[in-house]
Design an enzyme around this catalytic site. Structure first.
Site, PDB file in Angstrom:
ATOM      1  CD  GLU A 119      -2.922  -0.746   0.141  1.00  0.00           C
ATOM      2  OE1 GLU A 119      -3.064   0.026  -0.534  1.00  0.00           O
ATOM      3  OE2 GLU A 119      -3.788  -1.896  -0.199  1.00  0.00           O
ATOM      4  CG  ASP A 260      -5.650  -7.680  -7.692  1.00  0.00           C
ATOM      5  OD1 ASP A 260      -4.651  -7.786  -7.295  1.00  0.00           O
ATOM      6  OD2 ASP A 260      -6.548  -7.259  -7.413  1.00  0.00           O
ATOM      7  CD  GLU A 353     -15.098  -6.059  -1.659  1.00  0.00           C
ATOM      8  OE1 GLU A 353     -14.125  -5.545  -0.931  1.00  0.00           O
ATOM      9  OE2 GLU A 353     -14.898  -5.813  -3.000  1.00  0.00           O
ATOM     10  CD  GLU A 374     -10.404  -2.522  -8.582  1.00  0.00           C
ATOM     11  OE1 GLU A 374      -9.656  -2.287  -7.833  1.00  0.00           O
ATOM     12  OE2 GLU A 374     -11.730  -2.344  -8.098  1.00  0.00           O
TER      13      GLU A 374
END
Length: 577
Positions: A119, A260, A353, A374
Site C-alpha cells: 500500500e 491481480d 466483493e 475496477e
C-alpha cells in the site's frame, strides 16, 4: 534526436494500445449528455475532498458518517497524496500547488509505524512520483535539473527506501509489512500475497530511472522473477507464498484479490520499460489463465497445480481484467467479459466483493462495495479503444448509484451491504485517486491524459533534451499516471552511448594491437560514470505523530483481503482458521 526518438516510441505505443474506433459511435449515438455527467463527477470529487480537508486532515482517511478522520495505512495524510494528481486532471492547478507545499512541510516517514509495503508503494510512492512528473504542467516552479530532481521525487525516494528492508529475504520476495523506523519486525509473518510481491516494477523502475540508483528496479525485478520461477507446472501462481521458503501457502489461482496487480504490472511494466521479457511472462500466464480458469467469459478460481475449480466466484477486484486485456489488444474478449461484470453491477447497483456465479447472487459476508474503481477503469480503457456507448452507460450508472446510495453529508461512504444499502463509516483514499478519476476521464475525451502525441513539451535536463507530456501515460494500480517519456530524461540512452563510442574509435583511429575494451552495460546497471549532479538530501517540517501500529493476519494482503475459503496445501478452510 533523443527527444524525437522518445516521442516516436510514445506514438508507436499509442498506436498499439488504441485502435481507431468505428465511425459513428460514441456519446452522440447514445444520446448521453457527457458534459453533464463530467460536471457531476467533478462535484462528487469536491464533495468528498472538501469534507476530507474540513473533517479528517491530517489523518489518512475520512470517516464520512461521523465526520472525522482515521489513520489506516501509516499516517501519511494519505487521501491528500492520493488525490493530488486527480486535482490536476480536473484542472485545479492552484490547489495542486497548495497541496504540494503542504505535503513537503507536513509528511514525515521517520515514524514508528508498521506500514503495508504494498500500500505504501502504490499510494504514497506512486502518488508522489506522479505528482512530481506533473508538477511543471501544474505551474509549480520546478528546480534546476527537473524531472531528475525535485522535492516530491526526494520524498518518493525516501518512502521507497523505507520499504527496501522488506526485500532482504532469501528469495528476494518482500515481507508484507515493514516498520518505517526499525525495518522488518523480528516476528513478522513470512507469508505475503502474490500481488504484494509483484506490484513494484512501475514505481521502482521509475524511481531508478529518475534518481540513477538501480537498487529499486533491481529488487522489483528480482521479486517478479521469483514468482515466475515458482509458478506451477501448468503455469499458474497461487495466492499467498512464504517469502523465506518459497512454498505456496494458499494455492488458489485466479486473476482477482491477492494476485491481480501482479499480472497488471507485468503488462504495464512491459509498456513502461519496453521490456519484451515482462510481456512474454504475462502472455504465458494469459495462456494458462484461459486454459484453466476461463469459463463462458467468466474467470473462476482453480487449484494451481491441478487446475480443478476451487471457487466458482467473481470478485469485484477482477473487474480490472478487461482493461488489461485492452492494453494487449485483446479487445473482443475484453468486451465479452466486461459485459458479464456489468450484468452484476446492474443487478445490485455496484459490484459485491464476492459474487457466486452459478447461484447468481452475493456470497455471505462479502456483500459490500467499498466504491472500488475496477469496472470503471476497464470501461475507461475500453471506451478509448472502441467508443462503444455501452461503456458510457456504465459510467452513467456508476454516477447514479454512488450518488444515490453512498452520498452522505460529509462525503461518500463505503456500502456495507448492496442488498439493503447499509453503509460503513469509511471512505477509502482510492475513491478520489481512482474511482472519481476514471469516471472523469471516461467523460472527458479531451483531457490531457488522453493526449495522442500531437502536443508535447521539450525539456532541457542535465542530460540533454527530452520529451514530456506527450501522452501514453501508464497508470499504476492506484491510478497514478506515470509519463513513460520521463524515464529517458535522466540518463543517456544506450544507443547514443554506443554511437559516441564508435565516433571516438573513428576519431582517434585506434590501433588494432592496442587494448581498448568497451564493456556494454548490463540491462539494468547505471550507464554513466559521471558524478550525478542531483542532490538527494531532503528536509521536511512538521511534527511527528504519535506511534501507531497495525497488524495483519497470517494470510493477508492488506488492501485486498482474501480470507474466505482459501485452499491451503490443497485443503479448504473458512475464515479465522
Amino acid at each position: 534526436m533523443a527527444a524525437l526518438r522518445s516521442l516516436g516510441s510514445l506514438l508507436c505505443l499509442w498506436a498499439l494500445r488504441l485502435p481507431d474506433p468505428p465511425a459513428g459511435t460514441g456519446a452522440a449515438a447514445w444520446g448521453l449528455d457527457v458534459a453533464s455527467y463530467r460536471e457531476r463527477v467533478r462535484a462528487m470529487f469536491y464533495h468528498a475532498y472538501e469534507h476530507y480537508l474540513e473533517s479528517a486532515f491530517p489523518y489518512d482517511e475520512l470517516r464520512p458518517l461521523t465526520c472525522d478522520g482515521q489513520d489506516t495505512w501509516g499516517s501519511f495524510s494519505l487521501t491528500l497524496i492520493d488525490a493530488l494528481d486527480t486535482l490536476l486532471i480536473l484542472g485545479n492547478v492552484s490547489e495542486f500547488q497548495r497541496v504540494v507545499n503542504v505535503l513537503q512541510e507536513g509528511v514525515d516517514f521517520d515514524i514508528d509505524v508498521n506500514a503495508s509495503v504494498f500500500e505504501t508503494n502504490i499510494r504514497v510512492v506512486g502518488g508522489l512520483l506522479s505528482a512530481h512528473l506533473l508538477s511543471k504542467k501544474a505551474g509549480v516552479e520546478v528546480e534546476a535539473g527537473w524531472p531528475c530532481s525535485g522535492p516530491l521525487l526526494r520524498m518518493a525516494e525516501e518512502a521507497a527506501r523505507k520499504l527496501l528492508p522488506a526485500f532482504q529475504t532469501p528469495t528476494g520476495m518482500p515481507y508484507g509489512t515493514v516498520n518505517l523506523l526499525h525495518g522488518v519486525n523480528p516476528g513478522e509473518t513470512p507469508v505475503t500475497c502474490t500481488a504484494g510481491i509483484g506490484t513494484f516494477i512501475v514505481e521502482f523502475a521509475t524511481l531508478s530511472h529518475l534518481t540513477g540508483d538501480p537498487v529499486f528496479e533491481d529488487v522489483a525485478r528480482k521479486a517478479l522473477k521469483a514468482l515466475w520461477k515458482n509458478r506451477s507446472d501448468i503455469g499458474l501462481v497461487g495466492n499467498h507464498i512464504d517469502v523465506v521458503t518459497a512454498k505456496w501457502v494458499a494455492q488458489d489461482a485466479g486473476i482477482g484479490a491477492g494476485v491481480d496487480s501482479y499480472f497488471e504490472y507485468l503488462v504495464k511494466g512491459a509498456i513502461l520499460l519496453q521490456d519484451k521479457e515482462l510481456m512474454a511472462m504475462f502472455l504465458e500466464y494469459d495462456k494458462a489463465i484461459k486454459n484453466y480458469t476461463k469459463f463462458d467469459d467468466w474467470y473462476l478460481w482453480v487449484q494451481m497445480y491441478k487446475g480443478t475449480v476451487s471457487m466458482p466466484v467473481f470478485q469485484s477486484l477482477e473487474a480490472y481484467w478487461p482493461g488489461l486485456q485492452s492494453l494487449i489488444g485483446d479487445v473482443d474478449n475484453a468486451m465479452r467479459t466486461f459485459l458479464n461484470y456489468y450484468t452484476v453491477w446492474k443487478q445490485f447497483g455496484g459490484l459485491p466483493e464476492f459474487y457466486n456465479i452459478p447461484q447468481g447472487y452475493t456470497v455471505d459476508k462479502r456483500e459490500g462495495y467499498p466504491l472500488r474503481p475496477e469496472l470503471i477503469e476497464s470501461a475507461m480503457y475500453l471506451y478509448r479503444a472502441t467508443r462503444d456507448p455501452t461503456l458510457l452507460e456504465l459510467g452513467r450508472d456508476a454516477v447514479e448509484s454512488i450518488e444515490k446510495i453512498s452520498k452522505v453529508d460529509c462525503g461518500f461512504a463505503t456500502i456495507k451491504d448492496l442488498r439493503d444499502h447499509r453503509l460503513d463509516n469509511r471512505m477509502e483514499s482510492f475513491f478520489l485517486a481512482e474511482t472519481v478519476k476514471y469516471l472523469y476521464l471516461l467523460f472527458d475525451p479531451d483531457n490531457f491524459i488522453h493526449n495522442d502525441g500531437s502536443v508535447f513539451d521539450v525539456v532541457i535536463t542535465p542530460y540533454g533534451e527530452c520529451v514530456l507530456n506527450a501522452g501514453g501515460y501508464v497508470f499504476n494500480t492506484e491510478a497514478h499516471p506515470i509519463d513513460p517519456a520521463a524515464l529517458h530524461c535522466c540518463r543517456k540512452r544506450k544507443e547514443e552511448q554506443w554511437e559516441v563510442e564508435d565516433l571516438m574509435r573513428e576519431f582517434y583511429s585506434l590501433k588494432k594491437n592496442k587494448k581498448f575494451t568497451l564493456k556494454r552495460a548490463s540491462e539494468h546497471d547505471e550507464e554513466e560514470s559521471a558524478t550525478d549532479p542531483r542532490d538527494a538530501s531532503s528536509e521536511k517540517g512538521g511534527e511527528k505523530r504519535s506511534s501507531k501500529k497495525s497488524s495483519h493476519s497470517l494470510l493477508s494482503c492488506p488492501s485486498q483481503s482474501f480470507n474466505s475459503k482459501l485452499a491451503v496445501l490443497g485443503q479448504v478452510f473458512l475464515d479465522n482458521t
